[in-house]
Scaffold this motif. Sequence first.
Motif, PDB file in Angstrom:
ATOM      1  N   SER A 193      87.263  -9.570  -2.175  1.00 15.15           N
ATOM      2  CA  SER A 193      87.864 -10.020  -0.915  1.00 15.15           C
ATOM      3  C   SER A 193      86.755 -10.252   0.097  1.00 15.15           C
ATOM      4  O   SER A 193      85.982  -9.346   0.424  1.00 15.15           O
ATOM      5  N   MET A 194      86.671 -11.441   0.612  1.00 15.84           N
ATOM      6  CA  MET A 194      85.660 -11.776   1.606  1.00 15.84           C
ATOM      7  C   MET A 194      86.261 -12.749   2.609  1.00 15.84           C
ATOM      8  O   MET A 194      87.177 -13.515   2.281  1.00 15.84           O
ATOM      9  N   PRO A 195      85.775 -12.680   3.862  1.00  9.75           N
ATOM     10  CA  PRO A 195      86.364 -13.560   4.891  1.00  9.75           C
ATOM     11  C   PRO A 195      86.072 -15.025   4.598  1.00  9.75           C
ATOM     12  O   PRO A 195      85.105 -15.371   3.932  1.00  9.75           O
ATOM     13  N   ALA A 196      86.945 -15.851   5.117  1.00  7.92           N
ATOM     14  CA  ALA A 196      86.779 -17.277   4.881  1.00  7.92           C
ATOM     15  C   ALA A 196      85.572 -17.837   5.618  1.00  7.92           C
ATOM     16  O   ALA A 196      84.927 -18.765   5.151  1.00  7.92           O
TER      17      ALA A 196
END
Length: 211
Positions: A193-196
């Motif tokens: 999970s990583m920010p856009a």
Amino acid sequence: MEFTTFLFYVFALILVVSGLKVVTSRNPVQSALFLVLAFFNAAAIWMLLEAEFLAIMLVLVYVGAVMVLFLFVVMMIDINLDELRRGFGKFIPLASTVGAIMIVEASLVLMRGYGATRAPVKAVSAPDVPNTKALGIALYTDYIFAFEVAGLILLVAVVAAVALTMRSRKDHKQTDPSKQVRVKARDRVRLVSMPAEARQQSTGTDTPAAE
């Protein structure tokens, strides 16, 4: 001479010549093609004998499936003919003995059941019974035991072929089906999970402010 008799002699002559070329040809691909020709002529002879079911099965099963697969295998692998011919002479006495035994047994079978010691096979066909139905009646009634034995022999041959081809080799990668069945999705896939959008990091060189 009737026309059907003439056709029989023509097909039989081609069949014998094709059989001889199968065992005398030096190229395995040519031998396989001559065997296909022999099967076609045997099917034509069965058509002359009004055994159309056997003729169609010969063409579909042997010519359409077995021989095509055999041709693909022969053409895809690299066969060293010199290695195959090496030591061929020492097998001639044994092969001649086996061939002579097979010829004698086939001759005895054709002599009305091993020297007329048994009664000939009774006719099961009738004018109103199709050829395929008559063959099925004879196969699953009078010869059911021989049919089951033939099926058992074919099953043993399939198991033996699979066992021989599944031997472990160092130059080939192999998979373990039991391990493939027990594998879980979490063991193969990892979700990150990583920010856009990520904040741009400072390079350390600020532009001078305007006076």
